[in-house]
Design an enzyme around this catalytic site. Structure first.
Site, PDB file in Angstrom:
ATOM      1  N   GLY A   1     113.812  31.438 -92.148  1.00  0.00           N
ATOM      2  CA  GLY A   1     113.280  32.523 -92.966  1.00  0.00           C
ATOM      3  C   GLY A   1     114.005  33.826 -92.715  1.00  0.00           C
ATOM      4  O   GLY A   1     113.384  34.884 -92.552  1.00  0.00           O
TER       5      GLY A   1
ATOM      6  N   SER B   1     116.518  35.405 -94.605  1.00  0.00           N
ATOM      7  CA  SER B   1     117.217  36.111 -95.682  1.00  0.00           C
ATOM      8  C   SER B   1     116.595  37.463 -95.999  1.00  0.00           C
ATOM      9  O   SER B   1     117.196  38.293 -96.672  1.00  0.00           O
ATOM     10  CB  SER B   1     117.220  35.247 -96.953  1.00  0.00           C
ATOM     11  OG  SER B   1     115.900  35.133 -97.467  1.00  0.00           O
TER      12      SER B   1
ATOM     13  N   ASN C   1     110.947  31.541 -87.186  1.00  0.00           N
ATOM     14  CA  ASN C   1     110.364  32.754 -87.759  1.00  0.00           C
ATOM     15  C   ASN C   1     109.649  32.517 -89.083  1.00  0.00           C
ATOM     16  O   ASN C   1     108.756  33.280 -89.443  1.00  0.00           O
ATOM     17  CB  ASN C   1     111.480  33.796 -87.947  1.00  0.00           C
ATOM     18  CG  ASN C   1     111.056  34.948 -88.820  1.00  0.00           C
ATOM     19  OD1 ASN C   1     110.335  35.835 -88.405  1.00  0.00           O
ATOM     20  ND2 ASN C   1     111.514  34.940 -90.078  1.00  0.00           N
TER      21      ASN C   1
ATOM     22  N   TYR D   1      95.845  30.858 -90.737  1.00  0.00           N
ATOM     23  CA  TYR D   1      96.978  31.545 -90.101  1.00  0.00           C
ATOM     24  C   TYR D   1      96.797  31.614 -88.585  1.00  0.00           C
ATOM     25  O   TYR D   1      97.723  31.330 -87.819  1.00  0.00           O
ATOM     26  CB  TYR D   1      97.115  32.955 -90.687  1.00  0.00           C
ATOM     27  CG  TYR D   1      98.348  33.698 -90.241  1.00  0.00           C
ATOM     28  CD1 TYR D   1      99.601  33.394 -90.778  1.00  0.00           C
ATOM     29  CD2 TYR D   1      98.265  34.714 -89.294  1.00  0.00           C
ATOM     30  CE1 TYR D   1     100.734  34.083 -90.381  1.00  0.00           C
ATOM     31  CE2 TYR D   1      99.396  35.408 -88.889  1.00  0.00           C
ATOM     32  CZ  TYR D   1     100.628  35.087 -89.440  1.00  0.00           C
ATOM     33  OH  TYR D   1     101.750  35.778 -89.026  1.00  0.00           O
ATOM     34  N   SER D   2      95.588  31.971 -88.139  1.00  0.00           N
ATOM     35  CA  SER D   2      95.319  32.056 -86.703  1.00  0.00           C
ATOM     36  C   SER D   2      95.486  30.705 -86.035  1.00  0.00           C
ATOM     37  O   SER D   2      96.038  30.599 -84.931  1.00  0.00           O
ATOM     38  CB  SER D   2      93.903  32.591 -86.453  1.00  0.00           C
ATOM     39  OG  SER D   2      93.760  33.902 -86.973  1.00  0.00           O
ATOM     40  N   ALA D   3      95.012  29.649 -86.701  1.00  0.00           N
ATOM     41  CA  ALA D   3      95.154  28.297 -86.151  1.00  0.00           C
ATOM     42  C   ALA D   3      96.624  27.919 -86.030  1.00  0.00           C
ATOM     43  O   ALA D   3      97.048  27.306 -85.032  1.00  0.00           O
ATOM     44  CB  ALA D   3      94.417  27.286 -87.025  1.00  0.00           C
TER      45      ALA D   3
ATOM     46  N   LYS E   1      99.192  29.882 -85.589  1.00  0.00           N
ATOM     47  CA  LYS E   1      99.849  30.656 -84.536  1.00  0.00           C
ATOM     48  C   LYS E   1      99.332  30.267 -83.152  1.00  0.00           C
ATOM     49  O   LYS E   1     100.095  30.258 -82.179  1.00  0.00           O
ATOM     50  CB  LYS E   1      99.657  32.157 -84.793  1.00  0.00           C
ATOM     51  CG  LYS E   1     100.310  32.651 -86.075  1.00  0.00           C
ATOM     52  CD  LYS E   1     101.814  32.392 -86.106  1.00  0.00           C
ATOM     53  CE  LYS E   1     102.476  32.942 -87.355  1.00  0.00           C
ATOM     54  NZ  LYS E   1     103.938  32.739 -87.353  1.00  0.00           N
TER      55      LYS E   1
END
Length: 244
Positions: free
Chosen positions: A9, A11, A87, A152-154, A156
Site C-alpha cells: 500500500g 503508492s 502497511n 478494525y480493532s480486531a 490490528k
C-alpha cells in the site's frame, strides 16, 4: 550492497511516506499498489530521485497467490528482500449491531490476512539469506479498542499477536519482527473532522497534539535500521501518550 524494502500500500498516504523515508536510508524500494488510479508511477519517480532503484508491483495483498508472485518478482529484480513493511489497510467502520458481514470480512482480509500472506512468502527468502526485518503497521486501537471499529480493532490486535508469535519462530535466523502502533495522526482525513471531535481527541493526548506522518516514518526507519537489530517482538507505540 543496498538492501531491498517492500512496502504494501505504498503508492499514496502513509505508505508512500514510509517508502520515501526508507529510500532516504539507501534502500531499493518495491512499491506495492492495487488500483490503476493510484499514482504508483509518481511514487517510483519520486523514490528514484533519491538515488536508489524502485519498481511498482500490482498485487492484492489479501490474495495468497498474488503475494507469492510479488515476492518472487522482488527477489528476481533485486536479488533479496530485506525489509517488509505490512502497511496496507482499510476501514469499514460501524456499530457491531449494524455491521455487514462483508465489511467485517473485508477488513480482516486486507488488514490481517495480508500480513500472513506477505510474511508467509517473504520469510522463506529471509531464512535462506539468514537476515531480514519485518515491520507490521498496527494501531493504538489494536491495544485499547475503539467503539464502532470492532473489525478494525480486531485486525490490528490480531496483527500484534501475529508479530509476537512470528518473532519467536524466526528470531534464530536473524530476522526481527516488530509492530508500530500509531495513535492520532494528522492527515487530510483527520483535518476534515468536525472541530469539536478533533478537540476532544487532542485533549485526551498528553502531548496535546496529533502525530505527523514523519513521526511514524521515523519509527519505521529506526526499526529497519541496524540500531534496532536487538529488538524483536516489540510493539512501538507512537501515540503521544494517548494509550500507555
Amino acid at each position: 550492497m543496498a538492501k531491498t524494502a517492500l512496502i504494501t500500500g505504498a503508492s499514496r498516504g502513509i505508505g508512500r511516506e514510509l517508502a520515501l523515508r526508507l529510500a532516504d536510508e539507501g534502500n531499493n524500494i518495491v512499491v506495492n499498489y492495487l488500483f490503476e488510479d493510484e499514482d504508483y508511477a509518481g511514487a517510483v519517480a519520486e523514490i528514484e530521485k533519491k538515488g536508489v532503484k524502485a519498481i511498482a508491483i500490482k498485487a492484492d495483498v489479501s490474495k495468497f497467490g498474488e503475494v507469492e508472485a510479488m515476492m518472487k518478482q522482488t527477489v528476481e529484480t533485486f536479488g533479496s528482500i530485506d525489509i517488509l513493511v505490512n502497511n496496507a489497510g482499510i476501514t469499514r467502520d460501524g456499530l457491531l449491531a449494524r455491521m455487514k458481514e462483508e465489511d467485517f470480512d473485508a477488513v480482516i482480509n486486507v488488514n490481517l490476512k495480508s500480513v500472513f500472506n506477505c510474511c508467509r512468502h517473504a520469510v522463506p527468502y529471509m531464512m535462506k539469506q539468514r537476515s531480514g526485518c519485518i515491520i507490521n503497521m498496527a494501531s493504538v486501537v489494536g491495544l485499547c479498542g475503539q467503539g464502532g471499529q470492532t473489525n478494525y480493532s480486531a485486525s490490528k490486535a490480531g496483527m500484534i499477536g501475529f508479530t509476537k508469535s512470528l518473532a519467536k519462530e524466526i528470531g534464530s535466523r536473524n530476522i526481527t519482527v516488530n509492530a508500530v502502533a500509531p495513535g492520532f495522526v494528522e492527515t487530510p482525513m483527520t483535518d476534515a473532522m468536525p472541530q469539536k471531535a478533533r478537540e476532544e481527541i487532542l485533549g485526551s493526548i498528553p502531548l496535546r497534539r496529533g502525530g505527523s506522518v514523519d513521526d511514524i516514518a521515523d519509527a519505521v526507519a529506526f526499526l529497519a535500521s541496524e540500531a534496532a537489530s536487538y529488538i524483536t517482538g516489540h510493539v512501538l507505540s507512537v501515540n503521544g501518550g494517548m494509550y500507555m
